[in-house]
Design a protein around this motif. Structure first.
Motif, PDB file in Angstrom:
ATOM      1  N   VAL A  24     -11.920  -1.865  -1.908  1.00  0.00           N
ATOM      2  CA  VAL A  24     -10.908  -1.955  -0.842  1.00  0.00           C
ATOM      3  C   VAL A  24      -9.713  -1.062  -1.188  1.00  0.00           C
ATOM      4  CG1 VAL A  24      -9.250  -3.483   0.306  1.00  0.00           C
ATOM      5  CG2 VAL A  24     -11.587  -4.271  -0.098  1.00  0.00           C
ATOM      6  N   ARG A  25      -9.214  -1.181  -2.400  1.00  0.00           N
ATOM      7  CA  ARG A  25      -8.050  -0.355  -2.795  1.00  0.00           C
ATOM      8  C   ARG A  25      -8.431   1.130  -2.784  1.00  0.00           C
ATOM      9  NH1 ARG A  25      -5.575  -4.423  -1.541  1.00  0.00           N
ATOM     10  NH2 ARG A  25      -4.762  -5.928  -3.030  1.00  0.00           N
ATOM     11  N   GLU A  72      -8.312   2.078   0.861  1.00  0.00           N
ATOM     12  CA  GLU A  72      -6.942   2.048   1.406  1.00  0.00           C
ATOM     13  C   GLU A  72      -6.102   3.223   0.918  1.00  0.00           C
ATOM     14  OE1 GLU A  72      -4.862  -2.062   1.774  1.00  0.00           O
ATOM     15  OE2 GLU A  72      -5.965  -2.050  -0.107  1.00  0.00           O
ATOM     16  N   LEU A  73      -6.330   3.605  -0.342  1.00  0.00           N
ATOM     17  CA  LEU A  73      -5.491   4.641  -0.956  1.00  0.00           C
ATOM     18  C   LEU A  73      -6.151   6.011  -0.897  1.00  0.00           C
ATOM     19  CD1 LEU A  73      -4.447   2.273  -3.750  1.00  0.00           C
ATOM     20  CD2 LEU A  73      -2.896   3.260  -2.105  1.00  0.00           C
ATOM     21  N   HIS A  74      -7.232   6.093  -0.135  1.00  0.00           N
ATOM     22  CA  HIS A  74      -7.937   7.362   0.068  1.00  0.00           C
ATOM     23  C   HIS A  74      -8.347   7.991  -1.264  1.00  0.00           C
ATOM     24  CE1 HIS A  74      -6.602   6.781   4.124  1.00  0.00           C
ATOM     25  NE2 HIS A  74      -5.330   6.820   3.748  1.00  0.00           N
ATOM     26  N   ASN A  80     -17.238   4.185   3.614  1.00  0.00           N
ATOM     27  CA  ASN A  80     -16.069   5.058   3.494  1.00  0.00           C
ATOM     28  C   ASN A  80     -16.362   6.318   2.672  1.00  0.00           C
ATOM     29  OD1 ASN A  80     -13.730   3.494   4.812  1.00  0.00           O
ATOM     30  ND2 ASN A  80     -14.817   1.948   3.615  1.00  0.00           N
ATOM     31  N   ARG A  95       0.818  -1.222   0.000  1.00  0.00           N
ATOM     32  CA  ARG A  95       0.000   0.000   0.000  1.00  0.00           C
ATOM     33  C   ARG A  95       0.852   1.273   0.000  1.00  0.00           C
ATOM     34  NH1 ARG A  95      -2.661   3.756   3.357  1.00  0.00           N
ATOM     35  NH2 ARG A  95      -1.240   3.190   5.022  1.00  0.00           N
ATOM     36  N   ARG A  96       1.817   1.327   0.882  1.00  0.00           N
ATOM     37  CA  ARG A  96       2.597   2.569   0.990  1.00  0.00           C
ATOM     38  C   ARG A  96       3.419   2.824  -0.274  1.00  0.00           C
ATOM     39  NH1 ARG A  96       2.865   4.308   6.558  1.00  0.00           N
ATOM     40  NH2 ARG A  96       4.669   5.540   6.016  1.00  0.00           N
TER      41      ARG A  96
END
Ligand code: UDP
Length: 240
Positions: free
Chosen positions: A148-149, A152-154, A208, A116-117
């Motif tokens: 989900v991605r 996770e990645l805003h 989200n 992710r990072r």
């Protein structure tokens, strides 16, 4: 775009759109056309992540319906998404766009593992990141990994580019009077069982606050129009 900071979006493409005029597999001309549209979206100021389905090659459900073990069939489906991701990476790099593929199933000889990072760093450096192999788990389609991605990645929004121009109250291929919605709520989609994305993906986006925009990517130039808020599409959000 008016905002000074780039908007980050996740673009989910159905595998089917890579077939172009064909009935199976990957049509290089179509993938090239899609790559040009994705490049234009990036040039207009968006940070882009991509998830590409595998339906042009193999879907686990179809294999299971013919007697295959579902988990095994889904593994084949996930590998299909890796093929599509590599085809899109090739097309993007041929038009000068720096691209990374990250797979949820590590395949270090051909792409990066999903980290992710690191994906965020790629985006910040102006690269497009293509997420392959879904979540690496069976019993999902690529809808839920997209949500989900995106979370996770805003990402600010999830764009679903498919073969229809939005969400209808009935199947427009079967019902001549089917009506397309401009906007629907997450709960409407879930309670009325409107065919957009898997329920788990819709619920994740709702929880989200990620809007989902469904549009027809087969129509040339539509991605740019929809990103400007102009093209024909349906937006799923918290208010109708
Ligand atoms: N798949 C999976 N786990 C995931 C994502 C995908 O098992 O997290 C498999 C599943 O078999 C699915 C196939 O990969 O049918 C291809 O994805 P999808 O059906 O979403 O492709 P699309 O309809 O978008 O082309």
């Amino acid at each position: 775009m008016t905002s000074a900071s780039p908007k980050r979006i996740l673009l989910k493409l159905s595998g089917e759109v890579l077939m172009g005029p064909g009935h199976y597999g990957i049509d290089p001309d179509t993938v090239h056309r899609l790559a040009l549209e994705v490049r234009a979206a990036q040039e207009s100021g968006f940070e882009l992540c991509l998830v590409i389905g595998g339906g042009n090659i193999f879907r686990g459900m179809a294999g299971a319906a013919k007697g295959m073990d579902r988990a095994q069939a889904d593994s084949i489906g996930m590998l299909a998404t890796v093929m599509n991701a590599l085809a899109m990476q090739n097309a993007l790099e041929q038009v000068g766009v720096d691209t990374r593929v990250q797979s949820a199933i590590p395949m270090s000889a051909i792409c990066e593992p999903y980290i992710r990072r690191r994906a965020i760093r790629h985006l910040e450096k102006g690269r497009i990141v293509i997420f392959a192999a879904g979540l690496g788990s069976p019993y999902f389609t690529t809808d839920t990994p997209s949500a989900v991605r995106a979370a996770e990645l805003h990402c600010d929004a999830l764009y679903k580019g498919t073969s229809v121009d939005g969400i209808y109250d009935a199947d427009p291929k079967k019902v001549a009077t089917a009506k397309r919605f401009d906007r629907v709520t997450y709960d409407q989609v879930l309670t009325q069982n409107l065919k957009v994305m898997d329920a788990s993906a819709v619920a994740l986006c709702r929880d989200n606050a990620i809007p989902i925009i469904v549009f027809n990517i087969r129509e040339q130039g539509n991605l740019a129009r929809v990103l400007r808020g102009k093209g024909v599409s349906t937006t799923v959000g918290s208010a109708a």
